[in-house]
Design a protein around this motif. Sequence first.
Motif, mmCIF file in Angstrom:
data_model
loop_
_atom_site.group_PDB
_atom_site.id
_atom_site.type_symbol
_atom_site.label_atom_id
_atom_site.label_comp_id
_atom_site.label_asym_id
_atom_site.label_seq_id
_atom_site.Cartn_x
_atom_site.Cartn_y
_atom_site.Cartn_z
ATOM 1 N N ARG A 67 0.822 -1.203 0.000
ATOM 2 C CA ARG A 67 0.000 0.000 0.000
ATOM 3 C C ARG A 67 0.862 1.261 0.000
ATOM 4 O O ARG A 67 0.584 2.236 -0.702
ATOM 5 C CB ARG A 67 -0.917 -0.024 1.221
ATOM 6 N N MET A 68 1.934 1.250 0.778
ATOM 7 C CA MET A 68 2.764 2.439 0.871
ATOM 8 C C MET A 68 3.532 2.695 -0.431
ATOM 9 O O MET A 68 3.617 3.838 -0.899
ATOM 10 C CB MET A 68 3.757 2.311 2.023
ATOM 11 N N ILE A 69 4.090 1.655 -1.022
ATOM 12 C CA ILE A 69 4.804 1.830 -2.294
ATOM 13 C C ILE A 69 3.847 2.359 -3.364
ATOM 14 O O ILE A 69 4.208 3.196 -4.189
ATOM 15 C CB ILE A 69 5.438 0.497 -2.750
ATOM 16 N N GLY A 70 2.596 1.907 -3.303
ATOM 17 C CA GLY A 70 1.608 2.392 -4.266
ATOM 18 C C GLY A 70 1.204 3.834 -4.048
ATOM 19 O O GLY A 70 0.572 4.453 -4.914
ATOM 20 N N SER A 71 1.586 4.402 -2.900
ATOM 21 C CA SER A 71 1.219 5.796 -2.608
ATOM 22 C C SER A 71 2.261 6.790 -3.102
ATOM 23 O O SER A 71 2.164 7.980 -2.783
ATOM 24 C CB SER A 71 1.032 5.968 -1.096
ATOM 25 N N ALA A 72 3.244 6.325 -3.861
ATOM 26 C CA ALA A 72 4.324 7.214 -4.309
ATOM 27 C C ALA A 72 3.799 8.416 -5.080
ATOM 28 O O ALA A 72 4.333 9.515 -4.964
ATOM 29 C CB ALA A 72 5.327 6.433 -5.154
ATOM 30 N N ARG A 73 2.722 8.241 -5.859
ATOM 31 C CA ARG A 73 2.206 9.377 -6.628
ATOM 32 C C ARG A 73 1.479 10.379 -5.744
ATOM 33 O O ARG A 73 1.294 11.529 -6.144
ATOM 34 C CB ARG A 73 1.284 8.878 -7.735
ATOM 35 N N HIS A 74 1.059 9.959 -4.551
ATOM 36 C CA HIS A 74 0.400 10.879 -3.631
ATOM 37 C C HIS A 74 1.413 11.641 -2.776
ATOM 38 O O HIS A 74 1.130 12.748 -2.334
ATOM 39 C CB HIS A 74 -0.556 10.114 -2.712
ATOM 40 N N TYR A 75 2.567 11.033 -2.535
ATOM 41 C CA TYR A 75 3.604 11.673 -1.729
ATOM 42 C C TYR A 75 4.936 11.665 -2.489
ATOM 43 O O TYR A 75 5.940 11.136 -2.007
ATOM 44 C CB TYR A 75 3.772 10.944 -0.393
ATOM 45 N N PRO A 76 4.971 12.256 -3.693
ATOM 46 C CA PRO A 76 6.204 12.179 -4.505
ATOM 47 C C PRO A 76 7.400 12.857 -3.857
ATOM 48 O O PRO A 76 8.534 12.393 -3.995
ATOM 49 C CB PRO A 76 5.807 12.888 -5.805
ATOM 50 N N GLU A 77 7.170 13.953 -3.142
ATOM 51 C CA GLU A 77 8.295 14.666 -2.534
ATOM 52 C C GLU A 77 8.924 13.835 -1.424
ATOM 53 O O GLU A 77 10.147 13.838 -1.265
ATOM 54 C CB GLU A 77 7.839 16.023 -1.988
ATOM 55 N N ALA A 78 8.094 13.122 -0.662
ATOM 56 C CA ALA A 78 8.627 12.256 0.393
ATOM 57 C C ALA A 78 9.503 11.158 -0.202
ATOM 58 O O ALA A 78 10.578 10.840 0.331
ATOM 59 C CB ALA A 78 7.489 11.648 1.206
ATOM 60 N N PHE A 79 9.062 10.585 -1.304
ATOM 61 C CA PHE A 79 9.828 9.515 -1.941
ATOM 62 C C PHE A 79 11.120 10.051 -2.545
ATOM 63 O O PHE A 79 12.178 9.409 -2.446
ATOM 64 C CB PHE A 79 8.981 8.807 -3.000
ATOM 65 N N LYS A 80 11.064 11.227 -3.182
ATOM 66 C CA LYS A 80 12.283 11.815 -3.762
ATOM 67 C C LYS A 80 13.292 12.139 -2.666
ATOM 68 O O LYS A 80 14.494 11.871 -2.813
ATOM 69 C CB LYS A 80 11.935 13.073 -4.562
ATOM 70 N N PHE A 81 12.792 12.729 -1.577
ATOM 71 C CA PHE A 81 13.695 13.058 -0.473
ATOM 72 C C PHE A 81 14.294 11.790 0.124
ATOM 73 O O PHE A 81 15.487 11.746 0.440
ATOM 74 C CB PHE A 81 12.936 13.835 0.609
ATOM 75 N N CYS A 82 13.468 10.761 0.258
ATOM 76 C CA CYS A 82 13.937 9.503 0.845
ATOM 77 C C CYS A 82 15.035 8.872 -0.004
ATOM 78 O O CYS A 82 16.041 8.391 0.514
ATOM 79 C CB CYS A 82 12.770 8.541 1.011
ATOM 80 N N ILE A 83 14.864 8.897 -1.320
ATOM 81 C CA ILE A 83 15.881 8.314 -2.205
ATOM 82 C C ILE A 83 17.182 9.100 -2.115
ATOM 83 O O ILE A 83 18.283 8.521 -2.063
ATOM 84 C CB ILE A 83 15.360 8.269 -3.653
ATOM 85 N N GLY A 84 17.075 10.444 -2.082
ATOM 86 C CA GLY A 84 18.275 11.250 -1.915
ATOM 87 C C GLY A 84 18.974 10.961 -0.597
ATOM 88 O O GLY A 84 20.208 10.862 -0.530
#
Length: 529
Positions: free
Chosen positions: A311-328
């Motif tokens: 469910r969380m991985i599928g939410s990447a489009r709802h929280y794109p900034e969180a995912f981008k920051f996390c990858i950085g």
Amino acid sequence: MPSTDPILRGERDKDDIRAQEQNAGSDEEYASEATINSQQVASLGTKKALWAYLILCFSTGPTSSMAFNYVSAAIQSAANTVGHQPGSDKPCARRGHIKCSVKFGAGEIDYVSYVLYLRSIGRAMEGVVTIMTAGVADYSRYRKTMMLCSILLFGALALPFAGLTKADYSHLNALATLYCLLTTVQGVYTVIEASYIPIFMRSVGGLHSASPAADPDTKRTWKKGFTVSVLALVASNVGGIVSLLIGVILVYGIGSYAQVGYFSYLLAITIAGCITIVFASIGQFLLPSVPGQERPKGQNLLLLAVRGWIRMIGSARHYPEAFKFCIGWILWNTGYSNFLGLTQSLFLEVTGIARGSGVYHVWSFTNVIFACMGSLSFLFLYPHVRVPIKSWAYFFLSVNFLCVLWGCIGISNHVTIGYKHAAEFWVEQVLFMSTSSALRSYNRTVFASLIPCGSEAQFFGLEITLDLATGWINPLVQGVIQDHTHNLRFPMIPNVLLIFVAGLLYIWVDIPKGIEDAKVPLNEARAGN
């Protein structure tokens, strides 16, 4: 005047229940964001809760510091002792450009590659276990129980080290196994510990903008987050300092390396494990239990964890900034942690494994001192320096990048700099450790502002989970490079590239948009699909 008619009261109670169900949404697996938030704030809104949290952070410091500084050093020393020079039966040299082979599986590898491969295995195990645990910690009141159990186990794994003093392969393998297990368990408590930061931040207000001067609530919330994050790291570092002081006393009290070998390392690790267990036991009585989402009835924890991650991985489009920051963050952390391991091994190589034993203890001690100074300086300067929030990250990353690049410059034998002299390590330590510690505090707080309420442990576990893709590959690549070059500066090249790419991702993140996205809980974001 309220009615005393039991029938009317019953009808009103039913209406209240129906209203609460409507407010909670159609998904019955989750408690409402407002309810969770208010209960969490009530639990952690006191100074007693903060002190209890810091005691638990302190308890992890001794074993964590020993695991990084002494366990890997003991393994490197043990591997150097049991190994031999390639192509001969001669024992390995103790200092300088060392070529030393040890058994690994069915073949032989460079003795420093042995440590790097263990780091790779440990990081991979850490990621897998975190997937299974972080997805459960946000439910019910599991957060406190899981953190305490993982810390106690972390300390317990350090206890056997004092008995592994023989210079043979059976003891070397035992050291390696315990090291991998320590790395695995460390990931569990690290994720859950970090998940408390956004809850502490909500106890003083909310975030409405990424500008520190936007309004009093925003400024107060940012400051609270940085305060908790910095103090948590400092508390852990103070625990590390205590154990390192014990290590220094043992080195100069028991005898030199030539007399007792790396026994002082092992004894210090065991003592650190005892300290961890004692203070974790104290913390369990002081820290209040934090409520979380209601666990769905009849669903086992393993299935719950897997469904949560999907469910969380599928939410990447709802929280794109969180995912981008996390990858950085992941890319930087991979480059940072692996560079620390390389400088550790390189310091022992340059100063001499036997002769530099005492110096290494002092160097490990000052490592933690400068880390504390860096994060505390950031906490002091933040309220007084009015710059965009991302400018702090740019400065810290730039210093990190230059420190790693300096090591790459020394790859050529014709260049006389690049961590080829002991003095260079001390300068690097001041710059790299201070900015890295500050950036760790920054990362945890900013990421906390980009994740939705009720999913704290899951999103902080995302950092460890995604780290599976880089955290174990980078030490593996470094091990292969070291095995072929026998030059610890060559494996620094992947780290300088990782930090550079991380910087580009930090630039790409839109923090104000991420804060706005995080106002929508995970279950509501999923329902909107």
